[in-house]
Design a protein around this motif. Structure first.
Motif, PDB file in Angstrom:
ATOM      1  N   GLU A 163       3.282  -1.217   3.275  1.00 21.22           N
ATOM      2  CA  GLU A 163       2.872  -2.459   3.921  1.00 21.22           C
ATOM      3  C   GLU A 163       2.222  -3.393   2.891  1.00 21.22           C
ATOM      4  O   GLU A 163       1.507  -2.934   2.002  1.00 21.22           O
ATOM      5  N   PRO A 164       2.471  -4.704   3.006  1.00 22.58           N
ATOM      6  CA  PRO A 164       1.844  -5.646   2.072  1.00 22.58           C
ATOM      7  C   PRO A 164       0.316  -5.523   2.112  1.00 22.58           C
ATOM      8  O   PRO A 164      -0.267  -5.363   3.184  1.00 22.58           O
ATOM      9  N   ILE A 165      -0.312  -5.574   0.953  1.00 22.71           N
ATOM     10  CA  ILE A 165      -1.772  -5.547   0.884  1.00 22.71           C
ATOM     11  C   ILE A 165      -2.283  -6.905   1.344  1.00 22.71           C
ATOM     12  O   ILE A 165      -1.894  -7.937   0.797  1.00 22.71           O
TER      13      ILE A 165
ATOM     14  N   ASP B  28       0.834  -1.200   0.000  1.00 17.15           N
ATOM     15  CA  ASP B  28       0.000   0.000   0.000  1.00 17.15           C
ATOM     16  C   ASP B  28       0.871   1.253   0.000  1.00 17.15           C
ATOM     17  O   ASP B  28       2.104   1.179  -0.127  1.00 17.15           O
ATOM     18  N   GLN B  29       0.242   2.402   0.183  1.00 17.76           N
ATOM     19  CA  GLN B  29       0.980   3.666   0.112  1.00 17.76           C
ATOM     20  C   GLN B  29       1.980   3.828   1.247  1.00 17.76           C
ATOM     21  O   GLN B  29       2.894   4.649   1.162  1.00 17.76           O
TER      22      GLN B  29
ATOM     23  N   ALA C  51     -10.757  -5.662 -15.979  1.00 18.50           N
ATOM     24  CA  ALA C  51     -10.171  -5.935 -14.661  1.00 18.50           C
ATOM     25  C   ALA C  51      -9.986  -4.607 -13.957  1.00 18.50           C
ATOM     26  O   ALA C  51      -9.455  -3.649 -14.538  1.00 18.50           O
ATOM     27  N   ILE C  52     -10.453  -4.536 -12.720  1.00 24.46           N
ATOM     28  CA  ILE C  52     -10.192  -3.374 -11.864  1.00 24.46           C
ATOM     29  C   ILE C  52      -8.974  -3.725 -11.028  1.00 24.46           C
ATOM     30  O   ILE C  52      -8.950  -4.769 -10.360  1.00 24.46           O
ATOM     31  N   ILE C  53      -7.956  -2.888 -11.056  1.00 23.27           N
ATOM     32  CA  ILE C  53      -6.734  -3.223 -10.316  1.00 23.27           C
ATOM     33  C   ILE C  53      -5.971  -1.956  -9.942  1.00 23.27           C
ATOM     34  O   ILE C  53      -5.936  -0.974 -10.694  1.00 23.27           O
ATOM     35  N   CYS C  54      -5.372  -1.985  -8.765  1.00 20.94           N
ATOM     36  CA  CYS C  54      -4.517  -0.886  -8.300  1.00 20.94           C
ATOM     37  C   CYS C  54      -3.093  -1.181  -8.770  1.00 20.94           C
ATOM     38  O   CYS C  54      -2.306  -1.814  -8.061  1.00 20.94           O
ATOM     39  N   MET C  55      -2.763  -0.731  -9.963  1.00 20.02           N
ATOM     40  CA  MET C  55      -1.466  -1.048 -10.560  1.00 20.02           C
ATOM     41  C   MET C  55      -0.304  -0.455  -9.767  1.00 20.02           C
ATOM     42  O   MET C  55       0.771  -1.051  -9.694  1.00 20.02           O
ATOM     43  N   GLU C  56      -0.513   0.730  -9.162  1.00 16.49           N
ATOM     44  CA  GLU C  56       0.597   1.356  -8.439  1.00 16.49           C
ATOM     45  C   GLU C  56       0.953   0.579  -7.180  1.00 16.49           C
ATOM     46  O   GLU C  56       2.029   0.765  -6.608  1.00 16.49           O
ATOM     47  N   GLY C  57       0.070  -0.342  -6.761  1.00 13.62           N
ATOM     48  CA  GLY C  57       0.377  -1.173  -5.602  1.00 13.62           C
ATOM     49  C   GLY C  57       1.296  -2.334  -5.913  1.00 13.62           C
ATOM     50  O   GLY C  57       1.896  -2.926  -5.004  1.00 13.62           O
TER      51      GLY C  57
ATOM     52  N   GLN D  43      -8.602   5.176  -4.099  1.00 10.85           N
ATOM     53  CA  GLN D  43      -9.781   4.411  -4.511  1.00 10.85           C
ATOM     54  C   GLN D  43      -9.766   3.005  -3.907  1.00 10.85           C
ATOM     55  O   GLN D  43     -10.801   2.501  -3.473  1.00 10.85           O
ATOM     56  N   MET D  44      -8.604   2.383  -3.882  1.00  9.24           N
ATOM     57  CA  MET D  44      -8.498   1.068  -3.244  1.00  9.24           C
ATOM     58  C   MET D  44      -8.910   1.146  -1.776  1.00  9.24           C
ATOM     59  O   MET D  44      -9.634   0.279  -1.268  1.00  9.24           O
ATOM     60  N   ASN D  45      -8.462   2.192  -1.090  1.00 11.44           N
ATOM     61  CA  ASN D  45      -8.792   2.357   0.328  1.00 11.44           C
ATOM     62  C   ASN D  45     -10.282   2.600   0.543  1.00 11.44           C
ATOM     63  O   ASN D  45     -10.780   2.461   1.663  1.00 11.44           O
ATOM     64  N   ASN D  46     -10.982   2.963  -0.520  1.00  9.48           N
ATOM     65  CA  ASN D  46     -12.436   3.150  -0.453  1.00  9.48           C
ATOM     66  C   ASN D  46     -13.186   2.011  -1.150  1.00  9.48           C
ATOM     67  O   ASN D  46     -14.313   2.179  -1.597  1.00  9.48           O
ATOM     68  N   MET D  47     -12.520   0.845  -1.218  1.00  9.38           N
ATOM     69  CA  MET D  47     -13.124  -0.438  -1.604  1.00  9.38           C
ATOM     70  C   MET D  47     -13.490  -0.556  -3.079  1.00  9.38           C
ATOM     71  O   MET D  47     -14.295  -1.414  -3.447  1.00  9.38           O
ATOM     72  N   CYS D  48     -12.861   0.264  -3.942  1.00  9.10           N
ATOM     73  CA  CYS D  48     -13.134   0.152  -5.372  1.00  9.10           C
ATOM     74  C   CYS D  48     -12.600  -1.155  -5.973  1.00  9.10           C
ATOM     75  O   CYS D  48     -13.056  -1.579  -7.034  1.00  9.10           O
TER      76      CYS D  48
END
Length: 291
Positions: free
Chosen positions: A174-176, A170-171, A190-196, A223-228
């Motif tokens: 820490e491991p997601i 994460d930002q 696919a919805i994905i947080c590529m920067e992670g 957006q990931m932190n808001n469950m997207c």
């Protein structure tokens, strides 16, 4: 992609902040749970009205605070096999009640129980750890304390599915904790947080997704932190493609991203704020698919 209109949910009996899981789930927040039952029941009503068939199980005691998240301890496959998974914490292992397992496995031809891996601390928490495409027989998995490489290898051998594993953080570095908070697979995107994803693995994961014919909807850490990332593709009794998400996730997608989703799916959303804050999981975590 093979989708189902049948799902299983578990009533949030004893739902509360789970001290055992909070060690590596940064999404959890200490808070009073005042509207959990109404959030859960409203979510079920919304899903039912969308044409989804729901089986609901009811814990007999309040010893399992995260029972509302059944997708972590079991998953079903289109070939009518049932997988039971190794869980990290003791009170989550208790969610695997024999009565629940018996009620599920009567509809399946084989049961593969990987719980023995808990003795080796080799953890793989179901479709929290594995984002599965049953048509292509491939899964994506972000390695963490809850997603062990050796456990993935055994799962791949038992299922005959290939797994694309990678590292993410994460930002804060820490491991997601679960892959399904950063990634969703639907039939066409696919919805994905590529920067992670760590830099040297990002291009590899991107290529795997694109080779499956999917468009990438890249979400930010915010957006990931808001469950997207915690959505689920289902179908319904009219064979419509649906994407299930929380109200919070819906409002944190951009208009352009929602338009891309709605090009092929109807969005179904519901308020899940207390469950998200206290439990650290959202709409996808609350649903176990029944193939």
């Amino acid at each position: 992609m093979i989708l189902t209109k049948k799902i299983l949910m578990i009533e949030p009996v004893g739902f509360r902040f789970n001290e055992e899981t909070a060690a590596d789930n940064v999404f959890q927040q200490r808070s009073d749970s005042k509207s959990i039952k109404s959030e859960f029941e409203n979510f079920q009503l919304v899903l039912s009205q969308a044409g989804i068939e729901i089986t609901t199980l009811h814990p007999s005691d309040s010893q399992t605070p995260d029972a509302v998240f059944p997708n972590n301890w079991f998953s079903t496959f289109p070939d009518k096999s049932l997988f039971i998974y190794p869980m990290k914490t003791s009170n989550r292992r208790s969610e695997k009640r024999s009565s629940f397992i018996k009620s599920i496995e009567k509809n399946y031809s084989s049961t593969i129980d990987l719980s023995y891996l808990e003795k080796e601390n080799s953890i793989l928490e179901g479709t929290g750890s594995l984002i599965i495409d049953h048509q292509l027989k491939v899964a994506f998995a972000s390695l963490s304390e809850r997603t062990n490489k050796e456990a993935i290898k055994i799962w791949s051998e038992k299922s005959s599915y290939r797994c694309v594993s990678f590292h993410s953080s994460d930002q804060s570095g820490e491991p997601i904790y679960h892959t399904n908070v950063m990634m969703t697979l639907a039939a066409d995107f696919a919805i994905i947080c590529m920067e992670g994803i760590l830099n040297d693995e990002r291009a590899f994961v991107k290529k795997e997704i694109e080779q499956s014919g999917r468009t990438i909807i890249d979400i930010s850490f915010a957006q990931m932190n808001n469950m997207c990332g915690n959505c689920l593709a289902l179908t319904n009794d009219k064979n419509e493609k649906l994407l299930i998400m929380s109200e919070r996730a819906f409002y944190h997608f951009t208009k352009e991203q929602r338009a891309e989703i709605e090009r092929t799916c109807r969005i179904i959303s519901s308020p899940l704020t207390e469950i998200e804050n206290i439990g650290g999981g959202s709409a996808r975590c609350m649903i176990a698919e029944l193939f």
